[in-house]
Scaffold this active site. Structure first.
Site, PDB file in Angstrom:
ATOM      1  CG  ASP A  63      40.030  48.335  48.713  1.00  0.00           C
ATOM      2  OD1 ASP A  63      40.665  47.369  48.240  1.00  0.00           O
ATOM      3  OD2 ASP A  63      39.265  49.040  48.029  1.00  0.00           O
ATOM      4  CG  ASN A  90      45.450  34.450  50.334  1.00  0.00           C
ATOM      5  OD1 ASN A  90      45.589  33.528  49.533  1.00  0.00           O
ATOM      6  ND2 ASN A  90      44.261  34.844  50.776  1.00  0.00           N
ATOM      7  CE1 TYR A 155      44.080  35.888  39.619  1.00  0.00           C
ATOM      8  CE2 TYR A 155      44.214  34.042  38.087  1.00  0.00           C
ATOM      9  CZ  TYR A 155      44.207  34.529  39.383  1.00  0.00           C
ATOM     10  OH  TYR A 155      44.330  33.661  40.439  1.00  0.00           O
ATOM     11  CE  LYS A 159      47.004  35.741  41.773  1.00  0.00           C
ATOM     12  NZ  LYS A 159      47.253  36.065  43.197  1.00  0.00           N
TER      13      LYS A 159
END
Length: 262
Positions: A63, A90, A155, A159
């Site tokens: 994890d 990824n 989020y 990114k």
């Protein structure tokens, strides 16, 4: 027994884009280390790729949203004697909805996975690649990296960090170690279910299959490109954000996501 001496480490390899990145790298002859939280789908994938492509694929369930997990993964690979030539960072997930309503524990886990563990893995293996004088790193960002994203605020910000980090490292570590940022748009993966996100109808036409996104990303990686946006419509959208203020882009995104009606 694999004839290849090249190894690729792929995080988030149990579903979606991670599976297709693994398949594409196996087809290119690379041995694989697959890591994600859930072992069973990776075990099945490892068996499939070993059988179909004659490569060696090992599974390391872990994890990466847990603090310190990047170092644990590096230690496990050291114990196996595996030195990756390629790192595919990824793994990631999203949270949608109002920022102030996010569960703090879940938010911290997302930031740990999307930013901290990604950064630690890039540093650990980037340092080793630099010492060897060769290597490739692929970081998965998102179309959300190109503008502020109301209702996907943290989020999108995570990114944007990945995009900035990768493009900087491509210059800093190059030319011997290349770093490429892949920015997908919408795909048919489990992202929506995990993020509790409903795709706005305006964006449906931009959706791509994960296998196509994986091909685009790896083609860019092996060409040494610093960044690639997957899909023509997505490339136009990413470029379009440069033509307006960031506030205007945020307002537009908010409206398209239905936030103005909430």
């Amino acid at each position: 027994m694999s004839k290849s001496t090249s190894w690729a480490l792929i995080t988030g390899a149990s579903s979606g884009l991670g599976i297709e990145l693994a398949r594409s790298l196996a087809a290119r002859g690379s041995n694989l280390v697959l890591t994600a939280r859930t072992a069973a789908p990776m075990e099945r994938l490892a068996g499939e790729l070993g059988r179909d492509h004659g490569i060696e694929a090992v599974v390391e369930p872990l994890d990466l949203s847990a603090p310190g997990s990047a170092g644990v993964l590096a230690e496990r690979l050291d114990a196996r004697g595996i030195v990756p030539d390629i790192l595919v960072n990824n793994a990631g997930f999203g949270l949608s909805g109002r920022f102030i309503d996010h569960d703090p524990v879940r938010l911290a886990a997302m930031l740990q996975l999307n930013i901290v563990s990604l950064t630690e893995l890039a540093q650990i293996f980037g340092r080793r690649m630099a010492a060897q004088g060769r290597g490739r790193i692929l970081l998965t960002a998102s179309l959300a990296a190109f503008q502020p994203d109301p209702l996907l605020a943290a989020y999108g910000a995570s990114k944007a960090y990945v995009l900035s980090l990768g493009e900087a490292l491509n210059v800093e570590l190059g030319p011997k170690v290349t770093v490429t940022v892949l920015s997908p748009g919408l795909m048919d993966t489990g992202f929506n279910a995990v993020a509790d996100f409903e795709t706005p109808k305006a964006f449906e036409s931009s959706k791509l299959e994960p296998a196509e996104v994986a091909r685009i990303g790896l083609d860019a990686l092996f060409r040494g490109r610093s960044s690639v946006v997957a899909g023509r419509i997505n490339r136009v959208a990413a470029f379009g954000t440069r033509l307006m203020s960031r506030h205007a882009a945020a307002r537009m995104t908010f409206g398209l996501s239905g936030g103005a009606k909430a």
